[in-house]
Design a protein around this motif. Sequence first.
Motif, PDB file in Angstrom:
ATOM      1  N   ALA A   1     116.234 -73.340  43.327  1.00  0.00           N
ATOM      2  CA  ALA A   1     115.872 -71.997  43.775  1.00  0.00           C
ATOM      3  C   ALA A   1     114.483 -72.001  44.401  1.00  0.00           C
ATOM      4  N   VAL A   2     114.372 -71.362  45.556  1.00  0.00           N
ATOM      5  CA  VAL A   2     113.093 -71.157  46.230  1.00  0.00           C
ATOM      6  C   VAL A   2     112.862 -69.657  46.273  1.00  0.00           C
ATOM      7  N   THR A   3     111.806 -69.182  45.645  1.00  0.00           N
ATOM      8  CA  THR A   3     111.591 -67.737  45.516  1.00  0.00           C
ATOM      9  C   THR A   3     110.483 -67.231  46.432  1.00  0.00           C
ATOM     10  N   GLY A   4     110.532 -65.910  46.694  1.00  0.00           N
ATOM     11  CA  GLY A   4     109.513 -65.284  47.517  1.00  0.00           C
ATOM     12  C   GLY A   4     109.438 -65.849  48.918  1.00  0.00           C
ATOM     13  N   PHE A   5     110.585 -66.268  49.453  1.00  0.00           N
ATOM     14  CA  PHE A   5     110.614 -66.933  50.757  1.00  0.00           C
ATOM     15  C   PHE A   5     111.317 -66.041  51.775  1.00  0.00           C
ATOM     16  N   ARG A   6     110.582 -65.666  52.810  1.00  0.00           N
ATOM     17  CA  ARG A   6     111.147 -64.871  53.902  1.00  0.00           C
ATOM     18  C   ARG A   6     111.182 -65.742  55.151  1.00  0.00           C
ATOM     19  N   THR A   7     112.383 -65.990  55.633  1.00  0.00           N
ATOM     20  CA  THR A   7     112.564 -66.924  56.743  1.00  0.00           C
ATOM     21  C   THR A   7     111.978 -66.370  58.032  1.00  0.00           C
ATOM     22  N   ASP A   8     111.163 -67.175  58.683  1.00  0.00           N
ATOM     23  CA  ASP A   8     110.559 -66.799  59.963  1.00  0.00           C
ATOM     24  C   ASP A   8     111.126 -67.614  61.120  1.00  0.00           C
ATOM     25  N   THR A   9     111.378 -68.914  60.857  1.00  0.00           N
ATOM     26  CA  THR A   9     111.804 -69.815  61.928  1.00  0.00           C
ATOM     27  C   THR A   9     112.854 -70.784  61.419  1.00  0.00           C
ATOM     28  N   VAL A  10     113.838 -71.066  62.265  1.00  0.00           N
ATOM     29  CA  VAL A  10     114.811 -72.131  62.012  1.00  0.00           C
ATOM     30  C   VAL A  10     114.528 -73.221  63.040  1.00  0.00           C
ATOM     31  N   GLU A  11     114.027 -74.341  62.562  1.00  0.00           N
ATOM     32  CA  GLU A  11     113.547 -75.406  63.458  1.00  0.00           C
ATOM     33  C   GLU A  11     114.476 -76.613  63.417  1.00  0.00           C
ATOM     34  N   PRO A  12     115.006 -77.040  64.552  1.00  0.00           N
ATOM     35  CA  PRO A  12     115.867 -78.229  64.564  1.00  0.00           C
ATOM     36  C   PRO A  12     115.048 -79.506  64.413  1.00  0.00           C
ATOM     37  N   THR A  13     115.665 -80.539  63.869  1.00  0.00           N
ATOM     38  CA  THR A  13     115.013 -81.838  63.758  1.00  0.00           C
ATOM     39  C   THR A  13     115.685 -82.811  64.717  1.00  0.00           C
ATOM     40  N   GLU A  14     115.032 -83.913  64.982  1.00  0.00           N
ATOM     41  CA  GLU A  14     115.577 -84.880  65.930  1.00  0.00           C
ATOM     42  C   GLU A  14     116.844 -85.546  65.413  1.00  0.00           C
ATOM     43  N   ASP A  15     116.998 -85.580  64.097  1.00  0.00           N
ATOM     44  CA  ASP A  15     118.178 -86.266  63.549  1.00  0.00           C
ATOM     45  C   ASP A  15     119.322 -85.303  63.233  1.00  0.00           C
ATOM     46  N   GLY A  16     119.292 -84.080  63.790  1.00  0.00           N
ATOM     47  CA  GLY A  16     120.435 -83.187  63.674  1.00  0.00           C
ATOM     48  C   GLY A  16     120.432 -82.273  62.471  1.00  0.00           C
ATOM     49  N   HIS A  17     119.311 -82.100  61.808  1.00  0.00           N
ATOM     50  CA  HIS A  17     119.205 -81.171  60.691  1.00  0.00           C
ATOM     51  C   HIS A  17     118.385 -79.951  61.125  1.00  0.00           C
ATOM     52  N   VAL A  18     118.179 -79.029  60.210  1.00  0.00           N
ATOM     53  CA  VAL A  18     117.307 -77.883  60.490  1.00  0.00           C
ATOM     54  C   VAL A  18     116.341 -77.703  59.332  1.00  0.00           C
ATOM     55  N   ILE A  19     115.167 -77.179  59.657  1.00  0.00           N
ATOM     56  CA  ILE A  19     114.137 -76.874  58.663  1.00  0.00           C
ATOM     57  C   ILE A  19     113.856 -75.376  58.711  1.00  0.00           C
ATOM     58  N   LEU A  20     113.833 -74.750  57.559  1.00  0.00           N
ATOM     59  CA  LEU A  20     113.497 -73.343  57.472  1.00  0.00           C
ATOM     60  C   LEU A  20     112.006 -73.206  57.192  1.00  0.00           C
ATOM     61  N   ILE A  21     111.362 -72.330  57.956  1.00  0.00           N
ATOM     62  CA  ILE A  21     109.934 -72.097  57.812  1.00  0.00           C
ATOM     63  C   ILE A  21     109.736 -70.631  57.428  1.00  0.00           C
ATOM     64  N   GLY A  22     108.953 -70.392  56.390  1.00  0.00           N
ATOM     65  CA  GLY A  22     108.738 -69.045  55.900  1.00  0.00           C
ATOM     66  C   GLY A  22     107.632 -68.305  56.629  1.00  0.00           C
ATOM     67  N   GLU A  23     107.586 -66.997  56.427  1.00  0.00           N
ATOM     68  CA  GLU A  23     106.527 -66.191  57.026  1.00  0.00           C
ATOM     69  C   GLU A  23     105.149 -66.611  56.526  1.00  0.00           C
ATOM     70  N   ASP A  24     105.093 -67.234  55.334  1.00  0.00           N
ATOM     71  CA  ASP A  24     103.824 -67.697  54.779  1.00  0.00           C
ATOM     72  C   ASP A  24     103.488 -69.123  55.200  1.00  0.00           C
ATOM     73  N   GLY A  25     104.297 -69.690  56.094  1.00  0.00           N
ATOM     74  CA  GLY A  25     104.028 -71.037  56.604  1.00  0.00           C
ATOM     75  C   GLY A  25     104.693 -72.149  55.836  1.00  0.00           C
ATOM     76  N   ARG A  26     105.335 -71.845  54.698  1.00  0.00           N
ATOM     77  CA  ARG A  26     106.009 -72.892  53.936  1.00  0.00           C
ATOM     78  C   ARG A  26     107.135 -73.518  54.753  1.00  0.00           C
ATOM     79  N   ARG A  27     107.271 -74.827  54.668  1.00  0.00           N
ATOM     80  CA  ARG A  27     108.353 -75.563  55.329  1.00  0.00           C
ATOM     81  C   ARG A  27     109.221 -76.186  54.238  1.00  0.00           C
ATOM     82  N   LEU A  28     110.493 -75.840  54.240  1.00  0.00           N
ATOM     83  CA  LEU A  28     111.400 -76.388  53.244  1.00  0.00           C
ATOM     84  C   LEU A  28     111.948 -77.725  53.713  1.00  0.00           C
ATOM     85  N   ASP A  29     112.503 -78.478  52.786  1.00  0.00           N
ATOM     86  CA  ASP A  29     113.137 -79.743  53.147  1.00  0.00           C
ATOM     87  C   ASP A  29     114.293 -79.491  54.100  1.00  0.00           C
TER      88      ASP A  29
END
Length: 456
Positions: free
Chosen positions: A274-302
């Motif tokens: 569980a990741v709490t208090g996270f408001r998604t700001d950006t969905v960022e693609p990776t070069e190897d075909g995955h995506v990274i979610l970035i929060g409004e507070d700047g947090r980057r998830l795996d």
Amino acid sequence: MSETTTELPVVVIGAGPAGLAAAAHLLDRDIAPLVLEAGPLAGAAVREWAHVRLFSRWGELVDPAAEKLLAPTGWVKPAEDTYPSGGDWAEHYLQPLADVLGEQVRYGARVTGVSRTGRDRIVDTDRDAQPFVVHYENADGHEHRLFARAVIDASGTWSTPSPAGGSGLAALGEKSAADHITYRVPDLKDPAVRARYAGKRTAVIGSGASAFTALAYLADLAKSDDGQGTHATWILRRGISGSTFGGGEADQLPARGALGLAAKAAVDGGYADAVTGFRTDTVEPTEDGHVILIGEDGRRLDAVDQVVVLTGFRPDLSFLGELRLGLDERLQAPVELAPLIDPNQHSCGTVHPHGVNELSHPEKDVYLVGMKSYGRAPTFLAMTGYEQVRSIAAHLAGDQEAAERVELTLPETGVCGGAGLFDEPAAAEETGGGCCAVPSTLTIGAAPARASSGGC
């Protein structure tokens, strides 16, 4: 309204549970309905979550007027204490009901506009005396129009899911990452869908019953022979408190309580983080075909392989733009209904009985019913919609006493708060047990309960 206008049908938009119940109640009042359904069959939206089991029993899913209409056909009501899937509901109740209605249901008819004949929304003169004009398109694109004495919009909210973005708008990159994102609970019994999630990392965004269902399904997949390595990241905009998983064993809808416990078991068992208090700001693609979610507070998830966005739904009001609707500025629900269902205020007691009075608008004889009447508010139950349309049909028949005699008792919701006051992680933690907290002595067994839907 002139005698000519009263001879027109009442147009019902949508052949789902509330729309078909509305038609049954209108017929019971000797009022002609005409149901316009965008899909090719009754319950088209319900069929899209055919694999998900409801947390309401059959006894809470069959409208009394509809049952009365079905009885002469030899239809047999399923056992009242059993729980159908969406597919069961559509096949064994909604489609038979639509079949009884026959030509009073038109399929492949997508409504594109509703207005008063000869009056746009700014014209007052003789407005209420004019019939409604309804424009719709067939599946082949041909345009049609018809006239109605009243309009009941039961089109639901399924076609307009809310996005991942914490602001209510799509996150940056969300649209371009569409190949990685679904806004539905995945059907993991479908081999192609199963392969998409098996052994992969999936982010599940949302805190309601649909998110619980997805977490439980992914946990089951992780335990299977072909699902080793499957893992979920559960993303919540709020914190985790005693009420996060619903009412548990205290919920008066047992399957709904079990659903929350199944999600808790997925987290406790290590199948989801569980990741709490996270408001998604950006969905960022990776070069190897995955995506990274970035929060409004700047947090980057795996990085994850897939994202399941289950942040609720909102009404499509685009085709009602020429009507004078009275909608709450927050929930987009009728202004008189909104205080009764507002998740910022409405705790985990019951929804107050409501009918035609709470569902009326400045535009006379137009009604939003069913899930659409709740706007963006959650926790709608089918029996609420059935009572709504019963009251409206009575009103249109001139039986105001029956229309205002609204009696409805709903089970405890098992959920405290919604998308408003309880969004703040600190506030959620401060509420502690809350009015619907999972008891501190609650234990979770090794095998979680089978998941059910949060819709009805």
